[in-house]
Design a protein around this motif. Structure first.
Motif, PDB file in Angstrom:
ATOM      1  N   GLY A 185       0.706  -1.164  -0.419  1.00 60.20           N
ATOM      2  CA  GLY A 185       0.060   0.067  -0.339  1.00 60.20           C
ATOM      3  C   GLY A 185       1.225   1.023   0.160  1.00 60.20           C
ATOM      4  O   GLY A 185       0.735   1.602  -0.692  1.00 60.20           O
ATOM      5  N   ARG A 186       1.751   1.191   0.822  1.00 59.37           N
ATOM      6  CA  ARG A 186       2.697   2.294   0.756  1.00 59.37           C
ATOM      7  C   ARG A 186       3.527   2.186  -0.250  1.00 59.37           C
ATOM      8  O   ARG A 186       4.044   3.637  -1.147  1.00 59.37           O
ATOM      9  N   GLY A 230       7.206  10.795   1.760  1.00 57.78           N
ATOM     10  CA  GLY A 230       8.370  10.978   1.529  1.00 57.78           C
ATOM     11  C   GLY A 230       8.455  11.218   0.447  1.00 57.78           C
ATOM     12  O   GLY A 230       7.971  11.601  -1.138  1.00 57.78           O
ATOM     13  N   ALA A 231       9.958  12.358   0.271  1.00 57.73           N
ATOM     14  CA  ALA A 231      10.646  12.981  -0.695  1.00 57.73           C
ATOM     15  C   ALA A 231      11.351  12.184  -1.041  1.00 57.73           C
ATOM     16  O   ALA A 231      11.876  11.008  -1.081  1.00 57.73           O
ATOM     17  N   LEU A 255       2.466  18.658   0.116  1.00 61.89           N
ATOM     18  CA  LEU A 255       1.994  17.633   0.608  1.00 61.89           C
ATOM     19  C   LEU A 255       1.818  16.315   0.358  1.00 61.89           C
ATOM     20  O   LEU A 255       2.216  15.430   1.302  1.00 61.89           O
ATOM     21  N   SER A 256       2.560  16.285  -0.843  1.00 61.89           N
ATOM     22  CA  SER A 256       2.345  14.294  -1.364  1.00 61.89           C
ATOM     23  C   SER A 256       3.983  15.022  -0.664  1.00 61.89           C
ATOM     24  O   SER A 256       3.859  13.081   0.165  1.00 61.89           O
ATOM     25  N   GLU A 257       5.258  15.133  -0.372  1.00 63.98           N
ATOM     26  CA  GLU A 257       6.742  15.107  -0.035  1.00 63.98           C
ATOM     27  C   GLU A 257       6.171  14.867   1.550  1.00 63.98           C
ATOM     28  O   GLU A 257       6.719  13.307   2.179  1.00 63.98           O
ATOM     29  N   ALA A 258       5.045  15.307   2.442  1.00 65.78           N
ATOM     30  CA  ALA A 258       4.896  14.787   3.651  1.00 65.78           C
ATOM     31  C   ALA A 258       4.356  14.190   4.331  1.00 65.78           C
ATOM     32  O   ALA A 258       4.604  12.794   4.885  1.00 65.78           O
ATOM     33  N   LEU A 259       3.385  13.200   2.964  1.00 67.56           N
ATOM     34  CA  LEU A 259       2.571  11.850   3.366  1.00 67.56           C
ATOM     35  C   LEU A 259       3.479  10.939   2.390  1.00 67.56           C
ATOM     36  O   LEU A 259       3.299   9.368   3.361  1.00 67.56           O
ATOM     37  N   HIS A 266      12.308   9.732   3.299  1.00 63.52           N
ATOM     38  CA  HIS A 266      11.524   9.174   4.151  1.00 63.52           C
ATOM     39  C   HIS A 266      11.324  10.191   5.717  1.00 63.52           C
ATOM     40  O   HIS A 266      10.475   9.742   6.906  1.00 63.52           O
ATOM     41  N   LYS A 267      11.955   9.889   6.210  1.00 64.47           N
ATOM     42  CA  LYS A 267      12.486  10.119   7.766  1.00 64.47           C
ATOM     43  C   LYS A 267      11.912  11.690   7.970  1.00 64.47           C
ATOM     44  O   LYS A 267      11.461  12.241   7.468  1.00 64.47           O
ATOM     45  N   ALA A 268      11.368  12.254   9.190  1.00 68.99           N
ATOM     46  CA  ALA A 268      10.267  12.492  10.105  1.00 68.99           C
ATOM     47  C   ALA A 268      11.109  14.029   9.353  1.00 68.99           C
ATOM     48  O   ALA A 268       9.339  14.771   8.572  1.00 68.99           O
ATOM     49  N   ARG A 269      12.185  14.310   9.736  1.00 69.78           N
ATOM     50  CA  ARG A 269      12.385  16.085   9.587  1.00 69.78           C
ATOM     51  C   ARG A 269      12.545  16.420   8.479  1.00 69.78           C
ATOM     52  O   ARG A 269      11.576  17.203   8.182  1.00 69.78           O
ATOM     53  N   LYS A 270      12.541  15.276   7.741  1.00 69.72           N
ATOM     54  CA  LYS A 270      12.339  15.662   5.946  1.00 69.72           C
ATOM     55  C   LYS A 270      10.352  15.803   6.135  1.00 69.72           C
ATOM     56  O   LYS A 270      10.292  17.184   5.182  1.00 69.72           O
ATOM     57  N   ARG A 271       9.700  15.714   6.785  1.00 70.56           N
ATOM     58  CA  ARG A 271       8.430  15.549   5.967  1.00 70.56           C
ATOM     59  C   ARG A 271       7.762  16.123   6.767  1.00 70.56           C
ATOM     60  O   ARG A 271       6.661  17.272   6.061  1.00 70.56           O
TER      61      ARG A 271
END
Length: 279
Positions: free
Chosen positions: A10-11, A97-98, A91-95, A104-109
């Motif tokens: 799914g991811r 990952g970039a 928004l897509s990067e936050a959901l 995918h790291k939390a700081r980047k999101r």
């Protein structure tokens, strides 16, 4: 098979959707829209530096400038759509990952989420202006900054809130300038097929433009800090007054010329990113 394994496909599908051609096109159009705004703000600031007055050197001034051009309605709606595209991409990067190994790291999101909110607000103001609500997009950034600061100072602990916000803006400006000087943008570029001339253009506009943008934000943050320390909201400034303040330094109008020219270069850099950035 555990729940974690079940969520992997799914991811993966969600990530592929986030990397769809629609999101990529939205991101690239967003870079173009960002470039237009910075190009116009920089040009207005240059006009001020060389003795002109008139229009404010901020987003409101840029929108007013566009509204006076042929096919202004089309230009304004296209600009708003581009900024909306930028917000959707972030928004897509936050959901999901970039792009990149650490995307995918939390700081980047979290950073992408903050950028999504920022570009969402800017897109809304531009679209509202295009729809005829002139006060939504073309109001004075200086007055808006002072009004927000005044309301924040009235809150419990308001001085601390405004002071921390000012410090955060200063830190963000320094971060923007340092990353530009270190050419951190290079890791986001599509390396294949770039000519030497293109690389040189990106480095000149990316470094000079990014440093100028960082200096502008840092100076704006200093004025917010000053408003908190003195408990005087009128000391807070928007882009226009912050840019004009550079002309009042010992360097005179030439510091404003350098920063304004840097903003123009950042606009050109944004145009280049629309073509060569990995999304």
């Amino acid at each position: 098979m555990n729940a974690r394994t079940l969520t992997v496909p799914g991811r993966a599908r969600a990530r592929r959707a986030a990397n769809s051609s629609f999101v990529e096109a939205a991101a690239r159009w967003g870079f173009v829209a960002r470039g237009v705004i910075y190009l116009l703000v920089g040009a207005l600031a240059l006009h001020i530096a060389f003795g002109g007055s008139g229009r404010q050197a901020d987003r409101g001034g840029a929108l007013t400038q566009l509204s006076e051009q042929p096919f202004s309605s089309v230009l304004l709606w296209a600009l708003g759509a581009g900024l909306t595209g930028m917000a959707l991409w972030r928004l897509s990067e936050a959901l999901f990952g970039a792009a990149g190994a650490d995307g995918h790291k939390a700081r980047k999101r979290l950073l992408s989420a903050g950028r999504c909110l920022f570009y969402g607000f800017v897109a809304y103001s531009v679209l509202a202006f295009a729809a005829g609500e002139s006060s939504s997009g073309s109001g004075s950034s200086d007055r808006q900054s002072q009004d927000v600061t005044a309301r924040a100072l009235e809150l419990p602990g308001g001085r601390w809130i405004v002071g921390l916000a000012g410090a955060g803006i200063v830190a963000a400006g320094a971060w923007i300038a340092v990353r530009a000087a270190l050419r951190k943008y290079r890791k986001h570029l599509k390396q294949g097929g770039m000519s030497r001339r293109t690389r040189r253009l990106i480095d000149v506009t990316g470094v000079a433009g990014g440093v100028a943008r960082g200096v502008l934000f840092a100076a704006l943050g200093v004025f917010v800090l000053s408003a908190a320390l003195s408990y005087e909201p009128e000391k807070a400034k928007g882009f226009d007054d912050t840019l004009r303040s550079f002309a009042e330094t010992p360097a005179g109008p030439w510091l404003l010329v350098l920063v304004a020219a840097g903003l123009v270069l950042f606009g050109i850099f944004s145009f280049a990113m629309a073509r060569v950035r990995r999304v």
